[in-house]
Design a protein around this motif. Structure first.
Motif, short mmCIF file in Angstrom:
data_model
loop_
_atom_site.label_atom_id
_atom_site.label_comp_id
_atom_site.label_asym_id
_atom_site.label_seq_id
_atom_site.Cartn_x
_atom_site.Cartn_y
_atom_site.Cartn_z
N LYS B 148 73.54 92.95 21.33
CA LYS B 148 74.19 92.15 20.29
C LYS B 148 73.54 90.78 20.17
N LEU B 150 73.59 88.33 22.17
CA LEU B 150 74.59 87.31 22.48
C LEU B 150 73.93 86.15 23.22
N VAL B 151 74.35 84.92 22.88
CA VAL B 151 73.76 83.76 23.54
C VAL B 151 74.77 82.99 24.40
N ASN B 152 75.99 83.50 24.50
CA ASN B 152 77.00 82.80 25.32
C ASN B 152 77.52 83.65 26.46
N GLY B 153 76.77 84.65 26.88
CA GLY B 153 77.21 85.44 28.02
C GLY B 153 77.56 86.87 27.66
N LEU B 189 74.85 78.44 33.02
CA LEU B 189 75.95 79.10 32.29
C LEU B 189 77.02 78.11 31.86
N CYS B 191 76.32 75.40 30.21
CA CYS B 191 75.77 74.61 29.12
C CYS B 191 76.75 74.63 27.95
N PRO B 192 76.61 73.70 27.01
CA PRO B 192 77.51 73.69 25.85
C PRO B 192 77.48 75.02 25.08
N VAL B 193 78.53 75.25 24.28
CA VAL B 193 78.61 76.46 23.46
C VAL B 193 77.35 76.56 22.58
N GLN B 194 76.72 77.71 22.57
CA GLN B 194 75.51 77.89 21.77
C GLN B 194 75.87 78.58 20.44
N VAL B 195 75.43 77.98 19.36
CA VAL B 195 75.60 78.60 18.04
C VAL B 195 74.21 78.76 17.45
N ARG B 196 73.85 79.99 17.13
CA ARG B 196 72.48 80.21 16.65
C ARG B 196 72.28 79.62 15.26
N ASN B 197 71.05 79.24 15.00
CA ASN B 197 70.68 78.73 13.69
C ASN B 197 69.75 79.75 13.04
N PHE B 198 70.24 80.41 12.01
CA PHE B 198 69.46 81.47 11.39
C PHE B 198 68.60 80.98 10.22
#
Ligand code: SF4
Ligand code: SF4
Lengths: 292, 207
Positions: B148, B150-153, B189, B191-198
């Motif tokens: 998926k 996923l970048v937050n775990g 782990l 680190c701040p919440v990661q939100v991808r930039n598409f």
């Protein structure tokens, strides 16, 4: 009503879940919910559960609310990008639906539209963060909302009997950091594992509801053992279900097992969440036997 | 085509808090590498006595070749607190896989450009996401190793360490968790919440 209000008062919080049908007729769902679930704190409505397309969670939440029940809007990140998720959160806020459960969601390949595009623009952690942004009066991109922002009780899930406990705890911590107010767990059949997990999870100081599935029969349990992550029904329970076929079929054995699990775990958690999977009618007797 | 760009200076300096061994890949013709900027930065680090050694080569994604070259510099690598790799995502993952137990960091972000990609004969992959996550994930790419991306775990779907989508594939986040434990970087782990930039536009990315 936000279910966090009850946690804050130290009450043991009972919730259950209903699945929307694959169609537009919800009379049956509403009847059952009114008959068997009206005494509990809130009712989760699943979101295209197991990646099977169904009637929308938000619509059923609204219908339940109109009937006087307290819905929890489940949201997965599989089918909507961040704009659609934010927009649906605002819609929920407008309807006065103030309980949210944020999940990543199963992959599309596992469901009835295996060719669909899996979205996962956000995930459970970034969705929680997004809800927090909206509560603060701006969207995820930083644009301001007009007027008073919505407020939600933000729920998340955790899998206490998973074989990757460290990864699960790490993820739980990230969810707390992102703003989770409470947790519901994957179904528990091994109280010792749950208790050991709670020893570690209590450091986060967030209420946790024990997840319960009423075991219907041996086949269902074997299926879960083979296919459902973080769920393991031990052999003794399978034997118990095998022992008296009639009793099992009537649901008596399953309710006994589930009540026993609740009793064993109750001192270590702040509530219970029942995934009845069609056995909503058994919920009242389960609660009674569990002393709730 | 790919294009690699140096991460911002602040990030790079934080990666080079201790002593570092540097690997530069001057690559394949499919990748544009920011040679001049990297050279200038590394010169500064050399002057500050941060560098235990530099290996500049091409095709670092060729594991056999790379193994030998890294082996020859074992002493310099051991002396360093971390290894910083200036290459595309595949190169970083190759070095990271080889230097098990060592902190291996990406010095660059990898972006796509229209045209052909470099051909990598490997089981590691890079999707040119433009905001390389390898420094938070122990050198294992969450975009390509997780079904998926996923970048937050980890999601809740891993069963017996395998991915819910493909039971023959090890869960990428299970591997990341193990690797971070091994190199003592579990703090990543948090680190701040990661939100991808598409956004695919380079200027938008860098906002
Ligand atoms: S995180 Fe993965 S896809 Fe993104 S640049 Fe790094 S190696 Fe490539
Ligand atoms: S099981 Fe692991 S690899 Fe598969 S989608 Fe979930 S986190 Fe990613």
């Amino acid at each position: 009503m936000k279910i966090t209000e009850k946690f804050d008062r130290g009450e043991f919080v009972v919730t259950a879940e209903v699945g929307p049908p694959k169609g537009i007729h919800i009379e049956h769902v509403l009847e059952e919910a009114k008959e068997y679930l009206s005494n509990i704190t809130a009712v989760n409505v699943t979101d295209n559960q197991s990646s099977v397309m169904r009637l929308g969670s938000l619509a059923v939440c609204k219908a339940l609310k109109d009937e006087g029940l307290n819905p929890i809007f489940q949201m997965t990140c599989r089918d909507r990008n961040r704009m659609a998720l934010e927009s649906d959160l605002l819609s929920a806020g407008m309807f006065g639906i103030d309980n949210i459960l944020c999940l990543t969601g199963d992959h599309t390949k596992l469901g009835d539209h295996p060719g669909a595009k899996p979205v996962f623009d956000l995930d459970s952690v970034s969705l929680l963060h997004t809800v927090k942004c909206l509560e603060e009066g701006h969207d995820l991109a930083g644009n301001e909302l007009v007027g008073e922002p919505p407020k939600f009780a933000k729920g998340a899930v955790v899998s206490p009997c998973s074989d990757s406990i460290d990864a699960q705890l790490a993820k739980m911590e990230r969810k707390v950091m992102a703003g989770a107010d409470y947790f519901q767990t994957q179904a528990v059949f091994e109280p010792e594992k749950f208790i050991a997990f709670m020893e570690k999870a209590k450091q986060f100081g967030k209420p946790v509801q024990l997840g319960i599935i009423i075991p219907k029969n041996v086949g269902m349990c074997k299926y879960m053992n083979a296919n459902v992550a973080g769920v393991h029904v031990p052999d003794e329970m399978l034997d118990e279900l095998r022992a008296d076929k009639e009793k099992t079929k009537a649901g008596i054995t399953g309710v006994e097992i589930a009540a026993r699990i609740i009793k064993a775990c109750k001192p270590y958690c702040q509530g219970v969440h029942i995934m009845a999977m069609g056995w909503e009618s058994k919920v009242p007797s389960l609660l009674e036997q569990a002393g709730l | 085509m790919l294009i690699t760009q140096l991460k911002d200076r602040e990030t790079l300096d934080s990666l080079a808090a201790g002593k570092v061994f540097i690997v530069n890949c001057h690559g394949c013709k499919e990748v544009r590498f920011p040679e001049e900027e990297a050279k200038a930065l590394q010169k500064e680090w050399l002057e500050a006595d941060k560098v235990t050694g530099i290996l500049t080569t091409d095709y670092i994604c060729n594991p056999e070749n790379m193994k030998l070259r890294l082996e020859r510099r074992r002493a310099m690598i051991d002396e360093a607190d971390a290894v910083i790799v200036f290459s595309c995502g595949v190169g970083v993952q190759t070095v990271s896989e080889y230097l098990e137990g060592k902190k291996v960091y990406a010095g660059c972000d990898t972006y796509p450009l229209p045209g052909y990609q470099g051909v990598t004969p490997l089981d590691v992959d890079c999707d040119q996401c433009g905001e390389c996550y390898l420094n938070l994930t122990g050198g294992i790419c969450p975009i390509t190793a997780c079904s998926k991306s996923l970048v937050n775990g980890q999601c809740g779907g891993a069963k017996n360490g395998h991915c819910e989508v493909d039971p023959n594939m090890e869960c990428g986040w299970e591997r990341i968790q193990r690797r971070l434990t091994q190199v003592g970087r579990l703090d990543a782990l948090k680190c701040p919440v990661q939100v991808r930039n598409f956004a695919t536009d380079l200027d938008l990315k860098q906002e």
